[in-house]
Structures are given as C-alpha cells and as structure tokens.
Design an enzyme around this catalytic site. Structure first.
Site, short mmCIF file in Angstrom:
data_model
loop_
_atom_site.label_atom_id
_atom_site.label_comp_id
_atom_site.label_asym_id
_atom_site.label_seq_id
_atom_site.Cartn_x
_atom_site.Cartn_y
_atom_site.Cartn_z
N ASP A 66 0.83 -1.21 0.00
CA ASP A 66 0.00 0.00 0.00
C ASP A 66 0.86 1.27 0.00
O ASP A 66 1.97 1.26 0.52
CB ASP A 66 -0.92 -0.02 1.23
CG ASP A 66 -2.06 0.98 1.11
OD1 ASP A 66 -2.37 1.41 -0.03
OD2 ASP A 66 -2.64 1.36 2.14
N HIS A 91 2.25 3.53 -9.10
CA HIS A 91 2.05 2.10 -9.34
C HIS A 91 3.22 1.51 -10.15
O HIS A 91 3.64 0.39 -9.90
CB HIS A 91 0.73 1.85 -10.07
CG HIS A 91 -0.48 2.22 -9.24
ND1 HIS A 91 -0.61 1.84 -7.92
CD2 HIS A 91 -1.60 2.92 -9.54
CE1 HIS A 91 -1.77 2.29 -7.44
NE2 HIS A 91 -2.38 2.96 -8.41
N LEU A 93 10.60 -20.83 -5.25
CA LEU A 93 9.74 -19.82 -4.61
C LEU A 93 8.36 -19.84 -5.28
O LEU A 93 8.28 -19.82 -6.51
CB LEU A 93 10.37 -18.41 -4.78
CG LEU A 93 9.48 -17.21 -4.44
CD1 LEU A 93 9.15 -17.17 -2.94
CD2 LEU A 93 10.17 -15.90 -4.84
C1 IPE Z 1 -5.44 -2.76 -0.23
O1 IPE Z 1 -5.08 -1.44 -0.40
C2 IPE Z 1 -5.40 -3.49 -1.52
C3 IPE Z 1 -4.08 -3.63 -2.15
C4 IPE Z 1 -2.95 -3.25 -1.65
C5 IPE Z 1 -4.10 -4.23 -3.43
P1 IPE Z 1 -6.18 -0.27 -0.50
O2 IPE Z 1 -5.39 0.98 -0.57
O3 IPE Z 1 -7.11 -0.54 -1.58
O4 IPE Z 1 -6.91 -0.42 0.89
P2 IPE Z 1 -7.99 0.53 1.62
O5 IPE Z 1 -9.20 0.51 0.77
O6 IPE Z 1 -7.38 1.88 1.74
O7 IPE Z 1 -8.20 -0.11 2.94
C1 IPE Z 2 -1.62 0.23 -3.35
O1 IPE Z 2 -1.41 1.59 -3.37
C2 IPE Z 2 -1.84 -0.36 -4.71
C3 IPE Z 2 -3.22 -0.79 -4.98
C4 IPE Z 2 -4.21 -0.75 -4.15
C5 IPE Z 2 -3.48 -1.31 -6.30
P1 IPE Z 2 -2.62 2.63 -3.34
O2 IPE Z 2 -3.00 2.93 -4.74
O3 IPE Z 2 -3.69 2.16 -2.47
O4 IPE Z 2 -1.89 3.89 -2.71
P2 IPE Z 2 -2.51 4.91 -1.67
O5 IPE Z 2 -2.99 4.12 -0.49
O6 IPE Z 2 -3.61 5.65 -2.36
O7 IPE Z 2 -1.35 5.79 -1.32
MG MG Z 3 -4.11 2.43 -0.49
#
Ligand code: IPE
Ligand code: IPE
Ligand code: MG
Length: 251
Positions: free
Chosen positions: A22, A39, A133
């Site tokens: 995240d 990303h 792995l």
């Molecule tokens: C969780 O992250 C999903 C992934 C990392 C793929 P999100 O950023 O979507 O989670 P919430 O919605 O903030 O909890």
């Molecule tokens: C995690 O990073 C990746 C996915 C959920 C696909 P986020 O896109 O949730 O990044 P933040 O949380 O908005 O910083």
């Molecule tokens: Mg996020």
C-alpha cells in the site's frame, strides 16, 4: 553482503510472507505525479522483494496486488493497473524460469480483462514445475468473497451427497479456499502506514505475525524488508501456549 543479513537467522525465516503493498498513490502525489507513476514504481519494489525472497530462501510470497474493492477506483486507474500487471508478467517470465519461481494467483479472476487473464494463465502454466519460490498474486481478491465461494462449494458437496456435514473441519475447509496447497502466512506486512487488513486473507492470517510499516510501497526495498524479517525473528510465537512452555520445549 549487507550487514543486515548478518542479523538474520537464515534457518528461522518465515516460510510464507504475505504483503499488502500500500501507498503507491500517496507516494506519487507527494511528488506531484499522477497515481499511476506510483504504481509503476511499485512494480520495481515487487521485483526487488521477489528477488530478495528468492535469494535468502523464502518459500512462499503472496502479494496483494488488486482487491475486490479496488474495482471501485476511477476507470483510468483500474485500466492503468491492469496494463502494468500485464507488462510485469511479460517482462518477468524469463527471470521466473531462470530462478525457479512458480507463479500462482488467488481471487476472482473472471472479473479480470481477457488480455490480463490470458497472460496470467500462460505464465502460471509455464512456471508450474518451478519449486524454489511460489509467488502468489492476489488479484481481484477479497477474503470474504473467497470464504463465500468456499461455503457455496461445501454446501453443494453436502447437497449432492459427496460430503457429510460432520466431515467439515478446518482442514477440509482450507482445501476449498483459493490458497489450497499453500501454508498459512507466518508474517504479514502492510506498508503505507494504515493498520487494517482491507479484506486480505481473512481466514489464513489467523496466527500470522503482523508488521505495519509507515514506508510507502515504492520505497519498500530489500534493506527495509530484511529489517522487517529481523523484527519478525525477535517475536515469540506462542500459539496459545505460555512462554515458559515454549522455552521448556526448545531445551
Ligand atoms: C489494499 O489497499 C489493496 C491492495 C494493496 C491491493 P487499499 O489501498 O485498496 O486499501 P484501503 O481501501 O485503503 O483499505
Ligand atoms: C496500493 O497503493 C496499490 C493498490 C491498491 C493497487 P494505493 O494505490 O492504495 O496507494 P494509496 O494508499 O492511495 O497511497
Ligand atoms: Mg491504499
């Protein structure tokens, strides 16, 4: 060799590490860049962590790449993520074959666009005999969705007489989840500063050690990962017993 590796006991590594990757979006926004820039940088961290796991001998790595709730994001971000995923799979196939990495996936794959699903299925097929792995990507994955799908198939087996209700136990139920054949995670890491599970591996994480890191995923690289493993090794996993019991056993 880096110093941090000296602090790590390679005989006591977690067998299975699961990661909620995240913080990509916030990492990008801080640099006044679009979320997709974050990303793309996140995909570099994936390469780094997969390589590190392979190098030190972690057997299973599961990465939360796209949740069942992430379909709610703007369409442009969703399609950008899908294309990053496909490019990642295409660019990594050779390395997976060279390094004996087996790719698996969990989640409701029927929702993925056909071009991603096809590349995913091909990569899974081509790497299926690798054994060093197991890299599992959680895609269009939600823990509740996975549990409901398993409950449905259990109910169907009971209805058509293949299964007695008394024979349903934890082992049987686990065998119906997407993660069948994969041991439960020993360590779950969430980067990006949030302390929640966001519907990740709800059944499988029941006894995992959990580490929340404030580092955004694009900055989460080898050294921080190794430091997290050192932190994991300092913990005492009691599984309901007392600390005294464990110390007696190990003598
Ligand atoms: C969780 O992250 C999903 C992934 C990392 C793929 P999100 O950023 O979507 O989670 P919430 O919605 O903030 O909890
Ligand atoms: C995690 O990073 C990746 C996915 C959920 C696909 P986020 O896109 O949730 O990044 P933040 O949380 O908005 O910083
Ligand atoms: Mg996020």
């Amino acid at each position: 060799m880096d110093n941090i590796l000296d602090s790590l006991d390679l005989t006591r590594l977690p067998r299975h590490v699961a990661i909620i990757m995240d913080g990509n979006g916030r990492w990008a926004k801080r640099q006044m860049k679009p979320r997709l820039f974050g990303h793309r940088a996140g995909a570099e961290s994936v390469r780094d962590i997969v390589e590190t796991c392979r190098e030190i001998g972690i057997e299973y790595l599961t990465l939360y790449a796209f949740s069942s709730e992430n379909w709610r994001r703007p369409q442009e971000e969703v399609s950008g993520l899908m294309s990053i995923l496909q490019k990642y799979l295409q660019s990594e196939l050779r390395k997976m074959l060279q390094n004996s990495i087996r790719l698996c996936s969990i989640g409701n794959l029927s929702r993925l666009p056909a071009f991603v699903r096809e590349t995913l299925e091909e990569t899974i097929e081509q790497t299926k005999n690798n054994s060093a792995l197991t890299l599992t990507l959680a895609l269009s994955y939600g823990g509740r969705d996975e549990i409901v799908r398993a409950v449905r198939s259990t109910a169907n087996c009971c209805l058509d007489g293949q299964l007695q209700v008394e024979d349903i136990d934890e082992k049987y139920f686990s065998s119906l989840l997407d993660t069948r054949g994969i041991p439960d995670p020993d360590l779950m890491i969430r980067t990006g500063g949030e302390a929640r599970l966001s519907n990740f591996l709800l059944w499988q994480l029941s006894y995992a050690e959990i580490c929340f890191s404030d580092v955004m995923w694009p900055d989460f690289r080898r050294t921080i990962f190794l430091e997290t493993l050192v932190d994991y090794q300092r913990r005492e996993r009691r599984f309901g017993r007392t600390g005294e019991q464990l110390r007696c056993q190990s003598r």
